[in-house]
Write an enzyme that holds these catalytic residues in place. Structure first.
Site, PDB file in Angstrom:
ATOM      1  N   MET A   1      -7.730 -43.313   6.925  1.00  0.00           N
ATOM      2  CA  MET A   1      -7.035 -42.170   7.508  1.00  0.00           C
ATOM      3  C   MET A   1      -5.625 -41.984   6.993  1.00  0.00           C
ATOM      4  SD  MET A   1      -8.785 -44.199   9.668  1.00  0.00           S
ATOM      5  CE  MET A   1     -10.553 -44.056   9.664  1.00  0.00           C
ATOM      6  N   PRO A   2      -5.320 -42.542   5.833  1.00  0.00           N
ATOM      7  CA  PRO A   2      -3.923 -42.378   5.413  1.00  0.00           C
ATOM      8  C   PRO A   2      -3.559 -40.905   5.199  1.00  0.00           C
ATOM      9  CG  PRO A   2      -5.010 -44.098   4.138  1.00  0.00           C
ATOM     10  CD  PRO A   2      -6.074 -43.382   4.895  1.00  0.00           C
ATOM     11  N   ILE A   3      -2.392 -40.536   5.729  1.00  0.00           N
ATOM     12  CA  ILE A   3      -1.809 -39.220   5.503  1.00  0.00           C
ATOM     13  C   ILE A   3      -0.504 -39.444   4.762  1.00  0.00           C
ATOM     14  CG2 ILE A   3      -0.773 -37.206   6.602  1.00  0.00           C
ATOM     15  CD1 ILE A   3      -2.815 -37.426   8.797  1.00  0.00           C
TER      16      ILE A   3
ATOM     17  N   ARG B   1      -5.369 -37.661   2.884  1.00  0.00           N
ATOM     18  CA  ARG B   1      -4.760 -36.329   2.803  1.00  0.00           C
ATOM     19  C   ARG B   1      -3.372 -36.467   2.198  1.00  0.00           C
ATOM     20  NH1 ARG B   1      -9.237 -35.771   5.226  1.00  0.00           N
ATOM     21  NH2 ARG B   1      -9.774 -33.823   6.254  1.00  0.00           N
TER      22      ARG B   1
END
Lengths: 63, 63, 63, 63, 63, 63
Positions: free
Chosen positions: E1-3, E40
């Site tokens: 889930m890295p943003i 993202r």
């Protein structure tokens, strides 16, 4: 002069963070022909009850 | 209406934070002729293994 | 190592920006005893229809 | 694809966070006709001595 | 889930941006064993008079 | 005191932005029992070649 902030879920090991900042810095310097010294990376670690997708906290998803 | 986020390494005293937000607010209001009440400052404190320069974590640099 | 992001409404002159970054940097280095070279400031300028207080866009407020 | 970061003072219950991310996601999807799965929300919780209004830390205000 | 948010000076070509997001995503997925779909990246481009080092705007430095 | 930043793709109408900030503010104030005046929202609009999912720019996806 790229300044990077990476939001990620808590729980990575120190070794994973080391690898992460080294490889992201390399990716940036190679893509943009920027000197490594100009790259700064902030790791912003989140608890699972501080991140939501589609309106549901990750701590409620068992992810 | 300036909203300010300051990323800094953990370990400042409460007195340093007090001085920091007072003097940064003063600098902003004087430069932009903005009323002090409109200035909001977020201090975002980082561990040394959450910040990297040139691909190396600060905790590995002894900085 | 402070990294600063200042969100402000568009429309400042170059001279105001010069004064702003010089005086905010001075405020930070004096408060934290950090060398000036370590201070990076990002100015993030917003249109009036990209900022809201109390649920109302600034462009609708005449501020 | 909206990505949202909400800075708020620490101390909310898990139930308040659940309600917050659910209702903000709903507000976004209804306003923008965006599918819920595209909405990501980061909650960034601050201590009271990491947030200042008008140059004064919240921990000094008794708020 | 890295943003990920990358602040960089304006003026990159589309091809450089393509390369940047592809290689940074690869660096992240390999370092963290995260699926690519969860990464993202926001590119936040700055004018040279919106970024300062050591209290001086880049537009005043000739960088 | 919630401060909110919403990153979204450019192209929303003024009416959509109005609705967005009003409904997100309402969602926050109702969830957290916070007064509306304390809610600030920054809309940060991105071009399609400034946002990537899974290593591909949105401008290359036809999204």
């Amino acid at each position: 002069m790229p300044i990077v902030e990476i939001h990620l879920i808590k729980g990575r090991t120190l070794e994973q963070k080391r690898l992460l900042v080294a490889s992201v810095t390399k990716a940036i310097t190679e893509s943009l022909a920027a000197p490594p010294e100009t790259v700064r990376i902030i790791l912003s670690e989140m608890e699972k009850d501080d991140y939501a997708i589609a309106g549901t906290l990750m701590s409620d998803k068992g992810h």
